[in-house]
Design a protein around this motif. Structure first.
Motif, PDB file in Angstrom:
ATOM      1  N   THR A 222     -55.672   3.921 -28.826  1.00 26.70           N
ATOM      2  CA  THR A 222     -56.340   3.616 -26.742  1.00 26.70           C
ATOM      3  C   THR A 222     -55.195   4.407 -26.213  1.00 26.70           C
ATOM      4  O   THR A 222     -55.728   4.166 -24.612  1.00 26.70           O
ATOM      5  CB  THR A 222     -56.552   2.497 -27.534  1.00 26.70           C
ATOM      6  OG1 THR A 222     -55.196   1.790 -27.347  1.00 26.70           O
ATOM      7  CG2 THR A 222     -57.045   1.519 -28.183  1.00 26.70           C
ATOM      8  N   GLY A 223     -54.386   4.864 -26.364  1.00 26.48           N
ATOM      9  CA  GLY A 223     -53.228   5.526 -25.163  1.00 26.48           C
ATOM     10  C   GLY A 223     -52.619   4.221 -25.003  1.00 26.48           C
ATOM     11  O   GLY A 223     -51.921   4.240 -24.227  1.00 26.48           O
ATOM     12  N   CYS A 224     -51.689   3.791 -26.188  1.00 26.42           N
ATOM     13  CA  CYS A 224     -50.805   2.347 -25.542  1.00 26.42           C
ATOM     14  C   CYS A 224     -49.592   2.467 -24.964  1.00 26.42           C
ATOM     15  O   CYS A 224     -48.924   2.504 -24.484  1.00 26.42           O
ATOM     16  CB  CYS A 224     -50.719   1.630 -26.364  1.00 26.42           C
ATOM     17  SG  CYS A 224     -49.927   0.571 -26.387  1.00 26.42           S
ATOM     18  N   SER A 230     -44.699   3.297 -18.892  1.00 21.23           N
ATOM     19  CA  SER A 230     -45.147   2.529 -17.852  1.00 21.23           C
ATOM     20  C   SER A 230     -44.342   1.087 -16.985  1.00 21.23           C
ATOM     21  O   SER A 230     -45.007   1.214 -16.022  1.00 21.23           O
ATOM     22  CB  SER A 230     -46.552   2.736 -17.363  1.00 21.23           C
ATOM     23  OG  SER A 230     -47.604   2.016 -17.102  1.00 21.23           O
ATOM     24  N   GLY A 231     -44.032   0.370 -18.007  1.00 15.97           N
ATOM     25  CA  GLY A 231     -43.753  -0.741 -17.775  1.00 15.97           C
ATOM     26  C   GLY A 231     -44.676  -1.645 -18.207  1.00 15.97           C
ATOM     27  O   GLY A 231     -43.922  -2.991 -17.996  1.00 15.97           O
ATOM     28  N   GLY A 232     -45.878  -1.478 -18.747  1.00 14.92           N
ATOM     29  CA  GLY A 232     -46.947  -2.373 -19.112  1.00 14.92           C
ATOM     30  C   GLY A 232     -46.614  -2.784 -20.353  1.00 14.92           C
ATOM     31  O   GLY A 232     -46.338  -2.309 -20.939  1.00 14.92           O
ATOM     32  N   THR A 233     -47.744  -3.424 -20.333  1.00 19.14           N
ATOM     33  CA  THR A 233     -48.044  -4.040 -21.863  1.00 19.14           C
ATOM     34  C   THR A 233     -49.807  -3.920 -21.512  1.00 19.14           C
ATOM     35  O   THR A 233     -50.521  -4.481 -21.351  1.00 19.14           O
ATOM     36  CB  THR A 233     -48.105  -5.864 -22.009  1.00 19.14           C
ATOM     37  OG1 THR A 233     -46.839  -6.097 -21.684  1.00 19.14           O
ATOM     38  CG2 THR A 233     -48.108  -6.359 -23.439  1.00 19.14           C
ATOM     39  N   CYS A 234     -49.846  -3.493 -23.378  1.00 23.93           N
ATOM     40  CA  CYS A 234     -51.834  -2.521 -23.364  1.00 23.93           C
ATOM     41  C   CYS A 234     -52.162  -4.417 -24.315  1.00 23.93           C
ATOM     42  O   CYS A 234     -51.696  -5.204 -24.768  1.00 23.93           O
ATOM     43  CB  CYS A 234     -51.014  -2.433 -24.833  1.00 23.93           C
ATOM     44  SG  CYS A 234     -50.387  -0.603 -24.290  1.00 23.93           S
ATOM     45  N   GLY A 235     -53.498  -4.721 -23.574  1.00 23.37           N
ATOM     46  CA  GLY A 235     -54.609  -5.941 -23.510  1.00 23.37           C
ATOM     47  C   GLY A 235     -55.879  -5.185 -23.287  1.00 23.37           C
ATOM     48  O   GLY A 235     -55.974  -4.123 -23.715  1.00 23.37           O
ATOM     49  N   GLU A 241     -63.761  -5.500 -23.982  1.00 23.24           N
ATOM     50  CA  GLU A 241     -62.701  -5.249 -24.778  1.00 23.24           C
ATOM     51  C   GLU A 241     -62.463  -3.902 -24.249  1.00 23.24           C
ATOM     52  O   GLU A 241     -62.040  -3.609 -25.318  1.00 23.24           O
ATOM     53  CB  GLU A 241     -63.857  -5.193 -26.675  1.00 23.24           C
ATOM     54  CG  GLU A 241     -63.664  -6.765 -27.020  1.00 23.24           C
ATOM     55  CD  GLU A 241     -63.848  -7.161 -28.107  1.00 23.24           C
ATOM     56  OE1 GLU A 241     -63.957  -5.987 -28.851  1.00 23.24           O
ATOM     57  OE2 GLU A 241     -63.814  -8.238 -28.569  1.00 23.24           O
ATOM     58  N   GLY A 242     -62.748  -2.991 -23.501  1.00 21.05           N
ATOM     59  CA  GLY A 242     -61.897  -2.086 -22.914  1.00 21.05           C
ATOM     60  C   GLY A 242     -60.766  -2.350 -22.710  1.00 21.05           C
ATOM     61  O   GLY A 242     -60.257  -3.051 -22.248  1.00 21.05           O
ATOM     62  N   MET A 243     -59.929  -1.246 -22.833  1.00 23.09           N
ATOM     63  CA  MET A 243     -58.653  -1.201 -22.704  1.00 23.09           C
ATOM     64  C   MET A 243     -58.017  -1.817 -21.682  1.00 23.09           C
ATOM     65  O   MET A 243     -58.377  -1.282 -20.135  1.00 23.09           O
ATOM     66  CB  MET A 243     -57.810   0.314 -23.190  1.00 23.09           C
ATOM     67  CG  MET A 243     -56.630   0.189 -22.980  1.00 23.09           C
ATOM     68  SD  MET A 243     -55.371   1.541 -22.506  1.00 23.09           S
ATOM     69  CE  MET A 243     -53.612   1.032 -22.125  1.00 23.09           C
ATOM     70  N   LEU A 244     -56.783  -2.693 -21.325  1.00 25.58           N
ATOM     71  CA  LEU A 244     -56.589  -2.152 -20.296  1.00 25.58           C
ATOM     72  C   LEU A 244     -54.816  -2.890 -20.280  1.00 25.58           C
ATOM     73  O   LEU A 244     -54.244  -2.300 -21.466  1.00 25.58           O
ATOM     74  CB  LEU A 244     -56.345  -4.129 -19.725  1.00 25.58           C
ATOM     75  CG  LEU A 244     -57.414  -4.553 -19.273  1.00 25.58           C
ATOM     76  CD1 LEU A 244     -57.988  -5.899 -18.990  1.00 25.58           C
ATOM     77  CD2 LEU A 244     -58.285  -3.468 -17.651  1.00 25.58           C
ATOM     78  N   CYS A 245     -54.239  -2.312 -18.969  1.00 23.10           N
ATOM     79  CA  CYS A 245     -52.993  -2.168 -19.125  1.00 23.10           C
ATOM     80  C   CYS A 245     -52.172  -3.131 -18.560  1.00 23.10           C
ATOM     81  O   CYS A 245     -52.277  -3.558 -17.550  1.00 23.10           O
ATOM     82  CB  CYS A 245     -52.374  -0.857 -18.776  1.00 23.10           C
ATOM     83  SG  CYS A 245     -50.706  -0.251 -18.457  1.00 23.10           S
ATOM     84  N   ARG A 255     -55.143   2.344 -17.812  1.00 27.45           N
ATOM     85  CA  ARG A 255     -54.308   2.963 -18.892  1.00 27.45           C
ATOM     86  C   ARG A 255     -52.174   2.422 -18.448  1.00 27.45           C
ATOM     87  O   ARG A 255     -51.095   3.100 -19.001  1.00 27.45           O
ATOM     88  CB  ARG A 255     -54.449   4.583 -18.121  1.00 27.45           C
ATOM     89  CG  ARG A 255     -55.507   5.195 -19.125  1.00 27.45           C
ATOM     90  CD  ARG A 255     -56.174   5.253 -20.334  1.00 27.45           C
ATOM     91  NE  ARG A 255     -57.562   5.190 -21.066  1.00 27.45           N
ATOM     92  CZ  ARG A 255     -57.855   4.394 -21.515  1.00 27.45           C
ATOM     93  NH1 ARG A 255     -58.329   3.099 -21.040  1.00 27.45           N
ATOM     94  NH2 ARG A 255     -58.981   5.152 -22.372  1.00 27.45           N
ATOM     95  N   GLU A 256     -52.213   3.070 -17.095  1.00 31.38           N
ATOM     96  CA  GLU A 256     -50.620   2.946 -16.515  1.00 31.38           C
ATOM     97  C   GLU A 256     -50.347   1.289 -15.152  1.00 31.38           C
ATOM     98  O   GLU A 256     -51.621   1.653 -14.645  1.00 31.38           O
ATOM     99  CB  GLU A 256     -50.160   3.991 -16.706  1.00 31.38           C
ATOM    100  CG  GLU A 256     -50.837   5.167 -15.560  1.00 31.38           C
ATOM    101  CD  GLU A 256     -50.258   6.953 -15.825  1.00 31.38           C
ATOM    102  OE1 GLU A 256     -49.283   6.737 -16.461  1.00 31.38           O
ATOM    103  OE2 GLU A 256     -51.341   7.440 -14.952  1.00 31.38           O
ATOM    104  N   CYS A 257     -49.626   1.328 -15.717  1.00 30.30           N
ATOM    105  CA  CYS A 257     -49.088   0.481 -14.354  1.00 30.30           C
ATOM    106  C   CYS A 257     -48.836   1.621 -13.028  1.00 30.30           C
ATOM    107  O   CYS A 257     -48.611   1.119 -12.198  1.00 30.30           O
ATOM    108  CB  CYS A 257     -48.135   0.268 -14.691  1.00 30.30           C
ATOM    109  SG  CYS A 257     -48.477  -1.718 -16.044  1.00 30.30           S
ATOM    110  N   ALA A 258     -47.807   3.023 -13.171  1.00 29.84           N
ATOM    111  CA  ALA A 258     -47.400   3.443 -12.418  1.00 29.84           C
ATOM    112  C   ALA A 258     -48.038   4.311 -11.851  1.00 29.84           C
ATOM    113  O   ALA A 258     -48.554   5.657 -12.483  1.00 29.84           O
ATOM    114  CB  ALA A 258     -45.881   3.811 -12.478  1.00 29.84           C
TER     115      ALA A 258
END
Length: 294
Positions: A222-224, A230-235, A241-245, A255-258
């Protein structure tokens, strides 16, 4: 000019804005339980990890893997080899005899995180009418040169089966599919045990076997990695149930934090919502009126 018409329009826009863009307080995902690291694809809190592994783990002092047949204590998770070792407290071992207990996993668990090929299930004290000794005897296999007699002779807990009969009762070394599709009652064996790393146990006596169940899992793509870098946590969003960073700034990117694209936070992971205060709302309306009429 009708004074109330623009006021009504502005009020409606404000209500719509409040409804679509609430602010959420999102605590960080827990990453440790009982001394075991919790990383993707697993998660302890809803919305953390990968959706297919949702609510599979439970942290109540120790870490447990939750199945339809009960909770199994997790001994270790190897993220490099992608396996988890768990222990069935109702399982017999070489030193402890327990009444038989069926291992039942959900359909998605059987696909995503089944017992590994080098995990062997041993059916003990089987009746001569057992299916695995008759029509399904092909389900039993030779395990690194070990025999049923060796178990009954070497293991203190299994010697009782020899004492209660004139000979050694039948047993069967088999794989997960056997216990998946046939219960212990159907198999007509009074007890079972399981061991892992079977390929390394040639010439090793039963007293030194590794008793437990090793599960092999797969990691969804899922691109975790991009999120973690980027310093995030995959959720994931608990509704879609869509991917969140999940980011420390409490603003969740897709997808990413920064520099990631910020999603609409109209859905939460079940945490507290902090709406605009009445004073802020009044200030918003007053500013709109001043801009409109002055």
């Amino acid at each position: 000019m009708n004074f109330w018409l623009p006021a009504f329009i502005i009020f409606e826009l404000l209500i719509s804005t409040l409804h679509l863009h609430p602010v959420f307080s999102l605590p960080a995902c827990r990453n440790l339980c009982g001394g075991i690291a919790i990383n993707y694809p697993f998660g302890l809190d809803d919305g953390c990890g990968a959706p297919p592994y949702r609510k599979m783990l439970n942290c109540t002092g120790d870490l447990f893997f939750q199945t339809p047949s009960g909770n199994y204590k997790v001994r270790s998770i190897d993220y490099d080899k992608k396996n988890m070792v768990m222990y069935d407290p109702a399982m017999s071992t070489c030193t402890m005899l327990q009444p038989h207990h069926d291992l039942v996993m959900s359909a998605i668990q059987s696909v995503l995180i089944p017992p590994s090929p080098d995990t062997v299930f041993v059916l003990l004290n089987c009746s001569i009418d057992s299916p695995v000794l008759n029509h399904y005897r092909s389900l039993c296999f030779n395990f690194s040169g070990h025999s049923c007699d060796e178990l009954y002779n070497a293991c203190p807990s299994f010697k009782i089966f020899h004492l209660l009969s004139t000979g050694y009762p039948p047993c069967c070394f088999t794989g997960y599919d056997t216990v998946k599709y046939m219960s212990m009652n159907i198999l007509d064996c009074s007890h079972y045990t399981s061991l892992y790393n079977a390929d390394d146990l040639s010439g090793v006596g039963p007293l030194d076997w590794s008793y437990g169940i090793k599960l092999s899992y797969t990691v969804p793509n899922t691109g975790c990695d991009r999120c973690a870098q980027s310093g995030g946590t995959c959720g994931f969003d608990t509704e879609t149930e869509g991917m969140l960073c999940l980011c420390s700034s409490s603003i969740n990117s897709t997808r990413e934090c920064a520099g990631g694209s910020v999603i609409s936070r109209s859905r939460s992971r079940g945490h507290n919502r902090t709406p605009l205060t009445l004073f802020q709302a009044f200030g918003f309306i007053l500013g709109a009126f001043l801009n409109l009429f002055l």
